[in-house]
Motif scaffolding. Structure first.
Motif, PDB file in Angstrom:
ATOM      1  N   ASP A 127       0.672  -1.172  -0.212  1.00 21.75           N
ATOM      2  CA  ASP A 127      -0.112  -0.215   0.030  1.00 21.75           C
ATOM      3  C   ASP A 127       0.772   1.071   0.039  1.00 21.75           C
ATOM      4  O   ASP A 127       0.488   2.222   0.838  1.00 21.75           O
ATOM      5  N   ASP A 168      -1.251  -3.344  -3.737  1.00 25.58           N
ATOM      6  CA  ASP A 168      -2.044  -2.533  -4.050  1.00 25.58           C
ATOM      7  C   ASP A 168      -0.434  -0.787  -3.781  1.00 25.58           C
ATOM      8  O   ASP A 168      -0.162  -0.102  -3.050  1.00 25.58           O
ATOM      9  N   ASN A 178      -6.197  -5.511  -5.155  1.00 24.03           N
ATOM     10  CA  ASN A 178      -7.096  -5.198  -5.623  1.00 24.03           C
ATOM     11  C   ASN A 178      -7.332  -3.999  -6.820  1.00 24.03           C
ATOM     12  O   ASN A 178      -7.759  -3.688  -7.664  1.00 24.03           O
ATOM     13  N   HIS A 179      -6.139  -2.716  -5.957  1.00 23.22           N
ATOM     14  CA  HIS A 179      -6.209  -1.755  -7.307  1.00 23.22           C
ATOM     15  C   HIS A 179      -5.338  -1.941  -8.186  1.00 23.22           C
ATOM     16  O   HIS A 179      -4.948  -0.571  -8.810  1.00 23.22           O
ATOM     17  N   HIS A 195      -1.278 -10.138  -0.818  1.00 20.48           N
ATOM     18  CA  HIS A 195      -2.428  -8.320  -0.352  1.00 20.48           C
ATOM     19  C   HIS A 195      -3.663  -8.420   1.077  1.00 20.48           C
ATOM     20  O   HIS A 195      -3.071  -7.912   1.842  1.00 20.48           O
ATOM     21  N   HIS A 242      -3.106  -3.950   2.470  1.00 21.24           N
ATOM     22  CA  HIS A 242      -4.989  -3.411   2.469  1.00 21.24           C
ATOM     23  C   HIS A 242      -5.596  -2.811   3.341  1.00 21.24           C
ATOM     24  O   HIS A 242      -5.434  -2.197   3.205  1.00 21.24           O
TER      25      HIS A 242
END
Ligand SMILES: [Fe+2]
Length: 555
Positions: A145, A180, A217-218, A335, A372
């Motif tokens: 992240d 991410d 997810n991103h 993640h 995450h």
């Protein structure tokens, strides 16, 4: 400066920097008119065997002419891998040079250039160090992240630059980046620009040591490949998994006595958190792309995309690793979180737990790193599952959250991971949204986690034309949670692997979490407002131990 025989091993980093430009300049034939092939976003990943191979990857503003890497006397030509962004139609040129035939545990200088490199007289140069062979001490670091330092982009924040500097300050052999990466999907009209800021921010570390990513997810972007991973996959060359349809999404590599396994959790999580159009406006791709408008309420949900291939690969990979007497440790990177009790973040996901925790138990995975949730949390060692101990938020009914079962709740500071797996949440890289507020059951004061036990697909909201995705649907008492950092959502984990000195002895990994107190835009516990900081200090240190695998075989 170069050793005899052209092996390219350099005595010092300074020698490397001095050596490479002079040699590279001699092979440059001059820029092609009107094009800029200057390397940028330069970063390293491990090759198939980290002791002998790395991959140098980069991008350039225009198509590069004869893109290449020089190591000593050797030239490695790069593969061009371009793509055109499916939303704004911009074409991105990426380059990947596989550098092999290296010596284990050796430091090399390298240069990156092209015939139309505008810096051809003094091309980019840096050094890297290959992995040691056999049981050896080494250090690695991790967070997820990260975002970019450019506050113009959604979720980007200045801490992202300090986080990259923090990696360099610990001089690890390599870094694990737990998904991410830059949140380009949240800035859909300018995705290539966000990736560019990400790549150029990382370069100050990732050009000096491999950064090994997992997709989050991103990384899922509309109109960019079957799972939306094209921006990610085009920029990284990762160790092969033997499944042509799914290369780059998951992989493994071995360093010393440690098997590292990197997974694509979006294949198994319930939660829907990839690219999403909330509305009321549709997302309209540039006409040049030929892509249709993406209507409000659309999300790119890829659970089950590998049809079970990833889990079967994981079973095979873990079985081989645990059966190998040269492998002591198995460390998994992904993640999303099997064990997070963030209150304002995503929490835990029962899809992950049901699919993979039984395998982690079966093969005694030692450590699982995630991102995450933008905070730091550590579990006790866990083994086995407590079934039917969760509560469905909407109804109060009992639900199965597949809760990990702690083998001890004594926080002794030393944990034998042959008896239970330790989980860390390390989403503490550099985003603008710290999530270091944690769940507590108000009835009894017990630590509580939110858990997804079903998909949260987009649903119409009270505002016409606007859609939303709900948060986790259940809660559980987080009996597995051992430590949560309430001071800040920013930090970096440093891992020192010690193989031990005796066949009949133990091996250990000392883990130190450093945190950036004061970096929270607003600290949820105190309300204090902060700003990005380069001051990383120790939050906690603990030790993982286990018997060496060569002892188990000789007993
Ligand atoms: Fe995420």
């Amino acid at each position: 400066m170069l050793t005899a025989g052209g092996t390219g091993i350099l005595a010092t980093a300074a020698a490397a920097v001095a050596a490479v430009p002079a040699r590279a300049a001699s092979i440059v034939s001059g820029p092609a008119p009107g094009t800029d092939g200057t390397p940028e976003q330069i970063h390293l990943t491990w090759g198939h065997d980290p002791a002998t191979a790395v991959v140098v990857s980069w991008a350039s503003p225009d198509q590069a002419v004869r893109p290449r890497v020089q190591v000593g006397e050797r030239i490695f030509h790069a593969e061009e891998r371009p793509y055109t962004d499916g939303i704004n139609g911009e074409t991105v040129y990426t380059y990947h040079a596989r550098v092999g035939g290296l010596r284990p545990g050796a430091t090399y200088g390298y240069g990156v250039t092209a015939d139309n490199d505008l810096n051809a007289a003094d091309p980019f140069s840096a050094t890297f160090t290959t992995a040691p062979r056999g049981r050896a001490r080494f250090r690695f670091t991790s967070f997820g992240d990260l975002a970019t330092p450019n506050p113009q982009w959604v979720l980007s924040y200045g801490q992202s630059a300090y986080a990259v500097s923090a990696v360099e300050s610990f001089q690890p052999l390599f870094h694990l980046l737990n998904g991410d990466l830059c949140y380009a999907d949240l800035n859909p009209q300018v995705q290539p620009a966000v990736w560019q800021d990400f790549g150029n921010n990382n370069q100050s570390s990732a050009a000096n040591r491999p950064w090994m990513p997992a997709p989050g997810n991103h990384e899922i972007e509309f109109t960019n490949g079957p799972q939306g991973f094209t921006s990610y996959l085009t920029r990284y060359t990762l160790p092969a998994n033997g499944l042509p349809e799914f290369e780059g999404r998951w992989y493994s590599f071995t360093i010393g006595s440690v098997l590292f396994v990197s997974l694509s959790a979006d294949d198994v999580v319930y939660q829907d958190a990839g690219a999403f159009v909330a509305g009321p406006a549709a997302l309209i791709p540039a006409p040049s792309t030929g892509n249709e408008p993406i209507e409000p309420g659309t999300s790119l949900y890829i659970r089950g995309y590998s049809g079970g291939e990833q889990t079967r690969w994981l079973d095979r990979t873990l079985a081989a690793g645990r059966g190998d007497p040269s492998v002591d440790w198995i460390i998994v990177q992904m993640h999303q979180c099997p064990a997070s009790s963030s209150k304002t973040g995503n929490g835990s996901d029962a899809g992950l737990r049901a699919e993979w925790l039984p395998l982690f138990d079966k093969y005694q995975v030692d450590l699982v790193l995630s991102g995450h949730d933008h905070d730091y949390e550590r579990s006790f060692p866990v083994r086995g599952i407590d079934h039917h101990v969760g509560t469905e938020t909407a109804t109060g009914a009992t639900v199965d959250t597949w809760r990990p079962h702690p083998v001890t709740t004594v926080d002794s500071g030393t944990f034998d991971t042959s008896r239970g797996t330790v989980y860390l949440v390390l989403g503490c890289g550099g985003t603008s949204a710290n999530l270091d507020a944690y769940g507590v059951d108000t009835a009894d004061g017990i630590t509580q986690a939110r858990v997804f036990t079903q998909p949260n697909r987009p649903a119409a909201s009270a505002t016409p034309g606007v859609y939303a995705r709900a948060g986790a649907d259940a809660t559980e008492d987080a009996t597995w949670s051992a430590k949560r950092d309430t001071a800040t959502g920013y930090g970096i984990a440093v891992f020192d692997v010690d193989p031990g000195s005796r066949v009949d002895g133990q091996t250990s990994i000392t883990v130190t979490q450093y945190h950036a107190v004061g970096a929270d835009p607003v600290n949820p516990a105190t309300g204090a407002k902060g700003t990005p900081t380069d001051n990383y200090t120790v939050f906690e240190t603990f030790k993982l131990v286990r018997p060496r695998s060569d002892r188990a075989r000789s007993a």
